[in-house]
Scaffold this motif. Sequence first.
Motif, mmCIF file in Angstrom:
data_model
loop_
_atom_site.group_PDB
_atom_site.id
_atom_site.type_symbol
_atom_site.label_atom_id
_atom_site.label_comp_id
_atom_site.label_asym_id
_atom_site.label_seq_id
_atom_site.Cartn_x
_atom_site.Cartn_y
_atom_site.Cartn_z
ATOM 1 N N ALA A 42 0.700 -1.219 -0.104
ATOM 2 C CA ALA A 42 -0.094 0.067 -0.036
ATOM 3 C C ALA A 42 0.977 1.328 -0.014
ATOM 4 O O ALA A 42 0.450 2.276 -0.824
ATOM 5 N N PRO A 47 -3.712 2.847 -2.146
ATOM 6 C CA PRO A 47 -4.763 1.805 -1.584
ATOM 7 C C PRO A 47 -4.664 0.598 -2.193
ATOM 8 O O PRO A 47 -4.780 0.452 -3.651
ATOM 9 N N LEU A 48 -4.945 -0.572 -1.555
ATOM 10 C CA LEU A 48 -4.939 -1.804 -2.424
ATOM 11 C C LEU A 48 -6.378 -2.295 -2.415
ATOM 12 O O LEU A 48 -7.418 -1.971 -1.396
ATOM 13 N N THR A 49 -6.943 -3.126 -3.602
ATOM 14 C CA THR A 49 -8.282 -3.333 -3.819
ATOM 15 C C THR A 49 -8.376 -4.525 -2.666
ATOM 16 O O THR A 49 -7.578 -5.208 -2.188
ATOM 17 N N GLU A 50 -9.664 -4.911 -2.588
ATOM 18 C CA GLU A 50 -10.092 -6.050 -1.764
ATOM 19 C C GLU A 50 -9.331 -7.413 -2.385
ATOM 20 O O GLU A 50 -9.160 -8.219 -1.802
ATOM 21 N N ALA A 51 -9.380 -7.214 -3.617
ATOM 22 C CA ALA A 51 -8.955 -8.452 -4.433
ATOM 23 C C ALA A 51 -7.532 -8.674 -4.124
ATOM 24 O O ALA A 51 -7.180 -9.927 -3.977
ATOM 25 N N ALA A 52 -6.765 -7.427 -4.467
ATOM 26 C CA ALA A 52 -5.394 -7.660 -4.029
ATOM 27 C C ALA A 52 -5.071 -8.012 -2.590
ATOM 28 O O ALA A 52 -4.247 -8.970 -2.295
ATOM 29 N N GLN A 53 -5.914 -7.727 -1.625
ATOM 30 C CA GLN A 53 -5.740 -8.065 -0.401
ATOM 31 C C GLN A 53 -5.948 -9.585 -0.013
ATOM 32 O O GLN A 53 -5.453 -10.227 0.511
ATOM 33 N N ARG A 55 -5.693 -11.653 -2.373
ATOM 34 C CA ARG A 55 -4.746 -12.786 -2.889
ATOM 35 C C ARG A 55 -3.456 -12.785 -1.997
ATOM 36 O O ARG A 55 -2.909 -13.998 -1.922
ATOM 37 N N THR A 76 4.224 -1.927 -10.957
ATOM 38 C CA THR A 76 2.689 -1.659 -10.703
ATOM 39 C C THR A 76 2.564 -2.880 -9.661
ATOM 40 O O THR A 76 3.082 -3.698 -9.307
ATOM 41 N N GLU A 78 -0.008 -4.939 -9.843
ATOM 42 C CA GLU A 78 -0.430 -6.132 -10.478
ATOM 43 C C GLU A 78 0.935 -6.892 -10.723
ATOM 44 O O GLU A 78 1.037 -8.263 -10.646
#
Length: 85
Positions: A42, A47-53, A55, A76, A78
């Motif tokens: 982060a 800020p991290l997306t829920e999906a990244a968190q 993962r 990035t 990703e």
Amino acid sequence: MNSLGYEYQSDFARRYYGQGKAEGKAEGKAEGRIELILKLLALRFGPLTEAAQARVRGAQDAQLDAVAERMLTAKTLEEAVSQLF
């Protein structure tokens, strides 16, 4: 001896108390490691997306090691988490 100062008398109790304590320590270390990686990601990428968190939270130890190394050079988010799932 446990945190209240009681010393278990049986080998059975001492063994399973020690096993539970060791498992709790390992789980705590793993959770702390995940939280640190999330915080560093982060700070680096925003800020991290829920999906990244999710993962990162679902990653195995070797995958977390790889993310920690890649986040130093990734351009990035990703790219940093690309090999998770």
